[in-house]
Motif scaffolding. Structure first.
Motif, PDB file in Angstrom:
ATOM      1  N   MET A 100       0.836  -1.192   0.000  1.00  0.00           N
ATOM      2  CA  MET A 100       0.000   0.000   0.000  1.00  0.00           C
ATOM      3  C   MET A 100       0.872   1.244   0.000  1.00  0.00           C
ATOM      4  O   MET A 100       1.794   1.364   0.812  1.00  0.00           O
ATOM      5  N   GLY A 101       0.600   2.167  -0.940  1.00  0.00           N
ATOM      6  CA  GLY A 101       1.258   3.453  -0.910  1.00  0.00           C
ATOM      7  C   GLY A 101       2.689   3.501  -1.408  1.00  0.00           C
ATOM      8  O   GLY A 101       3.357   4.516  -1.241  1.00  0.00           O
ATOM      9  N   ARG A 102       3.188   2.431  -2.035  1.00  0.00           N
ATOM     10  CA  ARG A 102       4.549   2.472  -2.579  1.00  0.00           C
ATOM     11  C   ARG A 102       4.676   1.588  -3.827  1.00  0.00           C
ATOM     12  O   ARG A 102       5.425   0.607  -3.835  1.00  0.00           O
ATOM     13  N   PRO A 103       3.951   1.951  -4.871  1.00  0.00           N
ATOM     14  CA  PRO A 103       3.948   1.122  -6.086  1.00  0.00           C
ATOM     15  C   PRO A 103       5.295   1.033  -6.792  1.00  0.00           C
ATOM     16  O   PRO A 103       5.530   0.095  -7.544  1.00  0.00           O
ATOM     17  N   LYS A 104       6.169   2.012  -6.565  1.00  0.00           N
ATOM     18  CA  LYS A 104       7.472   2.001  -7.230  1.00  0.00           C
ATOM     19  C   LYS A 104       8.547   1.287  -6.403  1.00  0.00           C
ATOM     20  O   LYS A 104       9.707   1.262  -6.797  1.00  0.00           O
ATOM     21  N   LYS A 105       8.148   0.726  -5.269  1.00  0.00           N
ATOM     22  CA  LYS A 105       9.131   0.094  -4.401  1.00  0.00           C
ATOM     23  C   LYS A 105       8.728  -1.327  -4.008  1.00  0.00           C
ATOM     24  O   LYS A 105       9.022  -1.781  -2.909  1.00  0.00           O
ATOM     25  N   VAL A 106       8.039  -2.017  -4.892  1.00  0.00           N
ATOM     26  CA  VAL A 106       7.677  -3.411  -4.640  1.00  0.00           C
ATOM     27  C   VAL A 106       8.856  -4.284  -5.066  1.00  0.00           C
ATOM     28  O   VAL A 106       8.983  -4.637  -6.240  1.00  0.00           O
ATOM     29  N   LEU A 107       9.711  -4.618  -4.123  1.00  0.00           N
ATOM     30  CA  LEU A 107      10.934  -5.354  -4.425  1.00  0.00           C
ATOM     31  C   LEU A 107      10.700  -6.858  -4.538  1.00  0.00           C
ATOM     32  O   LEU A 107      11.395  -7.544  -5.287  1.00  0.00           O
ATOM     33  N   THR A 108       9.732  -7.373  -3.816  1.00  0.00           N
ATOM     34  CA  THR A 108       9.505  -8.820  -3.746  1.00  0.00           C
ATOM     35  C   THR A 108       9.119  -9.415  -5.094  1.00  0.00           C
ATOM     36  O   THR A 108       9.381 -10.592  -5.352  1.00  0.00           O
ATOM     37  N   SER A 109       8.520  -8.613  -5.963  1.00  0.00           N
ATOM     38  CA  SER A 109       8.105  -9.123  -7.280  1.00  0.00           C
ATOM     39  C   SER A 109       9.290  -9.604  -8.111  1.00  0.00           C
ATOM     40  O   SER A 109       9.122 -10.424  -9.009  1.00  0.00           O
ATOM     41  N   ARG A 110      10.474  -9.103  -7.824  1.00  0.00           N
ATOM     42  CA  ARG A 110      11.664  -9.571  -8.534  1.00  0.00           C
ATOM     43  C   ARG A 110      12.023 -10.999  -8.110  1.00  0.00           C
ATOM     44  O   ARG A 110      12.596 -11.760  -8.881  1.00  0.00           O
ATOM     45  N   LEU A 111      11.684 -11.328  -6.857  1.00  0.00           N
ATOM     46  CA  LEU A 111      11.991 -12.658  -6.339  1.00  0.00           C
ATOM     47  C   LEU A 111      10.890 -13.664  -6.657  1.00  0.00           C
ATOM     48  O   LEU A 111      11.167 -14.845  -6.873  1.00  0.00           O
ATOM     49  N   GLN A 112       9.636 -13.185  -6.659  1.00  0.00           N
ATOM     50  CA  GLN A 112       8.490 -14.045  -6.936  1.00  0.00           C
ATOM     51  C   GLN A 112       7.530 -13.331  -7.896  1.00  0.00           C
ATOM     52  O   GLN A 112       6.469 -12.830  -7.493  1.00  0.00           O
ATOM     53  N   PRO A 113       7.888 -13.296  -9.188  1.00  0.00           N
ATOM     54  CA  PRO A 113       7.071 -12.559 -10.162  1.00  0.00           C
ATOM     55  C   PRO A 113       5.667 -13.116 -10.342  1.00  0.00           C
ATOM     56  O   PRO A 113       4.788 -12.412 -10.840  1.00  0.00           O
ATOM     57  N   ASP A 114       5.425 -14.366  -9.948  1.00  0.00           N
ATOM     58  CA  ASP A 114       4.095 -14.965 -10.091  1.00  0.00           C
ATOM     59  C   ASP A 114       3.199 -14.726  -8.878  1.00  0.00           C
ATOM     60  O   ASP A 114       2.028 -15.103  -8.888  1.00  0.00           O
ATOM     61  N   ALA A 115       3.756 -14.117  -7.826  1.00  0.00           N
ATOM     62  CA  ALA A 115       2.969 -13.870  -6.615  1.00  0.00           C
ATOM     63  C   ALA A 115       1.947 -12.762  -6.869  1.00  0.00           C
ATOM     64  O   ALA A 115       2.191 -11.836  -7.659  1.00  0.00           O
ATOM     65  N   LEU A 116       0.798 -12.855  -6.213  1.00  0.00           N
ATOM     66  CA  LEU A 116      -0.215 -11.810  -6.313  1.00  0.00           C
ATOM     67  C   LEU A 116       0.200 -10.618  -5.452  1.00  0.00           C
ATOM     68  O   LEU A 116       0.699 -10.795  -4.341  1.00  0.00           O
ATOM     69  N   VAL A 117      -0.017  -9.417  -5.971  1.00  0.00           N
ATOM     70  CA  VAL A 117       0.286  -8.192  -5.237  1.00  0.00           C
ATOM     71  C   VAL A 117      -1.038  -7.653  -4.690  1.00  0.00           C
ATOM     72  O   VAL A 117      -1.903  -7.225  -5.455  1.00  0.00           O
ATOM     73  N   CYS A 118      -1.208  -7.690  -3.379  1.00  0.00           N
ATOM     74  CA  CYS A 118      -2.473  -7.337  -2.741  1.00  0.00           C
ATOM     75  C   CYS A 118      -2.514  -5.841  -2.423  1.00  0.00           C
ATOM     76  O   CYS A 118      -1.712  -5.348  -1.626  1.00  0.00           O
ATOM     77  N   VAL A 119      -3.438  -5.121  -3.058  1.00  0.00           N
ATOM     78  CA  VAL A 119      -3.498  -3.664  -2.938  1.00  0.00           C
ATOM     79  C   VAL A 119      -4.947  -3.189  -2.762  1.00  0.00           C
ATOM     80  O   VAL A 119      -5.889  -3.880  -3.147  1.00  0.00           O
ATOM     81  N   PRO A 120      -5.135  -1.988  -2.184  1.00  0.00           N
ATOM     82  CA  PRO A 120      -6.479  -1.416  -2.078  1.00  0.00           C
ATOM     83  C   PRO A 120      -7.041  -1.081  -3.456  1.00  0.00           C
ATOM     84  O   PRO A 120      -6.288  -0.753  -4.383  1.00  0.00           O
ATOM     85  N   LYS A 121      -8.327  -1.133  -3.591  1.00  0.00           N
ATOM     86  CA  LYS A 121      -8.980  -0.865  -4.872  1.00  0.00           C
ATOM     87  C   LYS A 121      -8.619   0.509  -5.424  1.00  0.00           C
ATOM     88  O   LYS A 121      -8.387   0.670  -6.629  1.00  0.00           O
ATOM     89  N   SER A 122      -8.538   1.511  -4.560  1.00  0.00           N
ATOM     90  CA  SER A 122      -8.258   2.874  -5.008  1.00  0.00           C
ATOM     91  C   SER A 122      -6.837   3.050  -5.537  1.00  0.00           C
ATOM     92  O   SER A 122      -6.537   4.064  -6.177  1.00  0.00           O
ATOM     93  N   GLN A 123      -5.935   2.083  -5.266  1.00  0.00           N
ATOM     94  CA  GLN A 123      -4.555   2.200  -5.720  1.00  0.00           C
ATOM     95  C   GLN A 123      -4.211   1.208  -6.833  1.00  0.00           C
ATOM     96  O   GLN A 123      -3.055   1.102  -7.239  1.00  0.00           O
ATOM     97  N   ALA A 124      -5.198   0.502  -7.333  1.00  0.00           N
ATOM     98  CA  ALA A 124      -4.954  -0.542  -8.333  1.00  0.00           C
ATOM     99  C   ALA A 124      -4.275   0.009  -9.591  1.00  0.00           C
ATOM    100  O   ALA A 124      -3.348  -0.609 -10.127  1.00  0.00           O
ATOM    101  N   LYS A 125      -4.701   1.183 -10.057  1.00  0.00           N
ATOM    102  CA  LYS A 125      -4.100   1.752 -11.263  1.00  0.00           C
ATOM    103  C   LYS A 125      -2.630   2.083 -11.047  1.00  0.00           C
ATOM    104  O   LYS A 125      -1.802   1.924 -11.944  1.00  0.00           O
ATOM    105  N   GLU A 126      -2.289   2.553  -9.858  1.00  0.00           N
ATOM    106  CA  GLU A 126      -0.902   2.910  -9.555  1.00  0.00           C
ATOM    107  C   GLU A 126       0.008   1.684  -9.597  1.00  0.00           C
ATOM    108  O   GLU A 126       1.185   1.787  -9.939  1.00  0.00           O
ATOM    109  N   TYR A 127      -0.553   0.525  -9.251  1.00  0.00           N
ATOM    110  CA  TYR A 127       0.227  -0.698  -9.211  1.00  0.00           C
ATOM    111  C   TYR A 127       0.182  -1.477 -10.524  1.00  0.00           C
ATOM    112  O   TYR A 127       0.727  -2.570 -10.618  1.00  0.00           O
ATOM    113  N   GLY A 128      -0.470  -0.936 -11.528  1.00  0.00           N
ATOM    114  CA  GLY A 128      -0.572  -1.621 -12.804  1.00  0.00           C
ATOM    115  C   GLY A 128       0.792  -1.878 -13.427  1.00  0.00           C
ATOM    116  O   GLY A 128       1.663  -1.006 -13.426  1.00  0.00           O
TER     117      GLY A 128
END
Length: 241
Positions: A1-29
């Motif tokens: 939440m609140g840091r779409p440009k700093k999701v580091l874990t996706s590099r380690l597990q690119p298939d993992a789901l990223v759980c975010v609030p509905k209002s921030q979904a576009k930011e995490y696209g």
């Protein structure tokens, strides 16, 4: 939440789901496959409960913090070049193997060594543990666990769930050969930093102490650690088994 440009874990597990609030979904696209929860679900404890409800029929579910930078192989000597594992396939195998071993051991909560600094003390004589803290950076649940996070707790929800599991099930499964390394855990904007402060930390500790008594104790900090964990109340488990 609140840091779409700093999701580091996706590099380690690119298939993992990223759980975010509905209002921030576009930011995490574009970061990965999103698991979108209602904006009314606020706070980490509430989000974890929502995830558990969402995947209640799965064999197991694993929750990873968004600031993981590597899987530390504690059995490697300090200085060895391959001690920090970043291969997604390797990490996925370790996660699923931990879940399988936990299930076969009759446990419902599973995880790893809480701190990467444990590499200084790892001897190989205790590769697994059946009691203790399952750190919130990477924790898993086996189907049928019947555990629930206390949503009054802001940031010590991993201590709460570890103690609740100890009360209900007596044992957990921890693969002590590994620990996840994190970056800027207490200083990264967004996430828990949006809610946690010295007041909430003290309130969390008091809730845990009322619920579990002397099974949770305050830990004194010294030296530079006072600055690193400014405002953070450090606690330890004191289980009777």
């Amino acid at each position: 939440m609140g840091r779409p440009k700093k999701v580091l874990t996706s590099r380690l597990q690119p298939d993992a789901l990223v759980c975010v609030p509905k209002s921030q979904a576009k930011e995490y696209g574009g970061i990965g496959d999103l698991l979108i929860h209602p904006d009314a679900v606020k706070g980490l404890s509430a989000k974890r409960n929502w995830i558990l409800d969402k995947f209640s029929n799965e064999d197991f579910v694993i929750m990873l913090d968004d600031d993981l930078v590597s899987l530390r192989k504690l059995f490697c000597a300090p200085g060895e070049t391959d001690q920090n594992e970043k291969c997604p396939r390797y990490i996925s195998d370790v996660l699923q193997n931990c879940a399988q071993m936990g299930k076969e051991a009759g446990c419902y909560l599973f995880g790893f060594e809480p701190s990467e600094s444990s590499c200084l003390h790892y001897s190989g004589h205790k590769p697994f543990g059946l009691t203790g803290l399952v750190n919130g950076s990477a924790l898993g649940f086996i189907c049928g666990h019947k555990l629930r996070f206390d949503e009054r707790i802001v940031a010590k929800e991993d201590y709460d769930i570890s103690l609740l599991n100890a009360h209900k099930h007596r044992k957990c499964f921890r693969d002590l050969r590994y620990a996840f390394a994190q970056k800027d855990t207490f200083h990264n904007p967004g996430g828990q930093c949006a809610f946690r402060n010295s007041i909430t930390e003290e309130a969390d500790f008091k809730i845990l102490q009322r619920k579990y008594g002397n099974a949770i104790l305050r830990k004194q900090l010294g030296g530079t650690r006072k600055t690193k964990y400014a405002g953070i109340c450090k606690v330890v488990l004191n289980l009777p088994f």
